[in-house]
Design a protein around this motif. Structure first.
Motif, PDB file in Angstrom:
ATOM      1  N   THR A   1       0.641  -1.379  -0.365  1.00  0.00           N
ATOM      2  CA  THR A   1       0.106  -0.145  -0.110  1.00  0.00           C
ATOM      3  C   THR A   1       0.891   1.241  -0.281  1.00  0.00           C
ATOM      4  O   THR A   1       1.702   1.388   0.910  1.00  0.00           O
ATOM      5  N   ALA A   2       0.935   2.358  -1.355  1.00  0.00           N
ATOM      6  CA  ALA A   2       1.675   3.460  -1.158  1.00  0.00           C
ATOM      7  C   ALA A   2       0.897   3.869  -2.343  1.00  0.00           C
ATOM      8  O   ALA A   2       0.443   3.900  -3.315  1.00  0.00           O
ATOM      9  N   VAL A   3       1.663   5.307  -2.482  1.00  0.00           N
ATOM     10  CA  VAL A   3       1.479   5.911  -3.924  1.00  0.00           C
ATOM     11  C   VAL A   3       2.274   5.521  -4.769  1.00  0.00           C
ATOM     12  O   VAL A   3       3.677   5.592  -4.589  1.00  0.00           O
ATOM     13  N   TYR A   4       2.559   5.412  -6.145  1.00  0.00           N
ATOM     14  CA  TYR A   4       4.107   4.472  -7.066  1.00  0.00           C
ATOM     15  C   TYR A   4       3.363   5.820  -8.102  1.00  0.00           C
ATOM     16  O   TYR A   4       2.488   6.819  -8.475  1.00  0.00           O
ATOM     17  N   TYR A   5       4.892   5.532  -8.156  1.00  0.00           N
ATOM     18  CA  TYR A   5       5.569   7.198  -8.908  1.00  0.00           C
ATOM     19  C   TYR A   5       6.480   6.104 -10.243  1.00  0.00           C
ATOM     20  O   TYR A   5       7.029   5.496  -9.384  1.00  0.00           O
TER      21      TYR A   5
ATOM     22  N   ASN B   1      11.112  14.784  -9.109  1.00  0.00           N
ATOM     23  CA  ASN B   1      10.993  14.267 -10.693  1.00  0.00           C
ATOM     24  C   ASN B   1       9.329  13.523 -10.543  1.00  0.00           C
ATOM     25  O   ASN B   1       8.850  12.770 -11.773  1.00  0.00           O
ATOM     26  N   TRP B   2       8.664  13.667  -9.507  1.00  0.00           N
ATOM     27  CA  TRP B   2       7.259  12.944  -8.785  1.00  0.00           C
ATOM     28  C   TRP B   2       6.365  13.561  -9.236  1.00  0.00           C
ATOM     29  O   TRP B   2       6.295  14.786  -9.887  1.00  0.00           O
ATOM     30  N   GLY B   3       5.291  13.016 -10.248  1.00  0.00           N
ATOM     31  CA  GLY B   3       4.527  13.724 -10.749  1.00  0.00           C
ATOM     32  C   GLY B   3       2.997  13.302  -9.783  1.00  0.00           C
ATOM     33  O   GLY B   3       3.281  13.370  -8.599  1.00  0.00           O
ATOM     34  N   GLN B   4       1.949  13.103 -10.191  1.00  0.00           N
ATOM     35  CA  GLN B   4       1.166  13.172  -9.016  1.00  0.00           C
ATOM     36  C   GLN B   4       0.796  11.633  -8.744  1.00  0.00           C
ATOM     37  O   GLN B   4       0.251  11.834  -7.772  1.00  0.00           O
ATOM     38  N   GLY B   5       1.579  10.769  -9.070  1.00  0.00           N
ATOM     39  CA  GLY B   5       1.124   9.281  -8.735  1.00  0.00           C
ATOM     40  C   GLY B   5      -0.101   8.754  -8.616  1.00  0.00           C
ATOM     41  O   GLY B   5      -1.021   8.919  -9.275  1.00  0.00           O
TER      42      GLY B   5
END
Length: 121
Positions: free
Chosen positions: A91-95, A110-114
């Motif tokens: 469980t997490a936000v993936y980028y 470098n991350w977007g909205q994930g």
């Protein structure tokens, strides 16, 4: 300018599967290595999988080896992350992010909205 958009997240039961997509626009992903990273609440960010620009080299974090598979389709300018046998710890936000070479070191700048992945019964 290259922009990456993540999609495919959702809520899944333990043992289930999801396929995440990282779609590029504004520029090509050709010859760019891509990494999938994740950020869970209260935890450090973690690189989970990477693929080289040629697609010939992949690497996985120990926590996902044997369960996750990264692949690229340069014709569609997209990189995928197939996630099987999901666990609550996934469980997490993936980028997704680009690198010069395959690397499991996250590039948070470098991350977007994930895309949110929640594994829960």
């Amino acid at each position: 300018q290259l922009q990456l958009v993540e999609s495919g997240g959702g809520v899944v039961q333990p043992g289930g599967s999801l396929r995440l997509s990282c779609a590029a626009s504004g520029s090509s992903l050709w010859y760019k290595a891509v990494t999938w990273s994740r950020q869970a609440p209260g935890k450090d960010s973690e690189g989970v999988a990477c693929i080289s620009g040629s697609g010939e080299t992949t690497d996985y974090g120990d926590s996902v080896k044997g369960r996750f598979t990264i692949a690229r389709d340069d014709a569609k300018n997209t990189v995928y992350l197939q996630m099987n046998n999901l666990k609550p710890d996934d469980t997490a936000v993936y980028y997704c992010e680009t690198h010069v070479a395959c690397s499991l070191i996250p590039r948070e700048d470098n991350w977007g909205q994930g895309t949110q992945v929640t594994v829960s019964s």
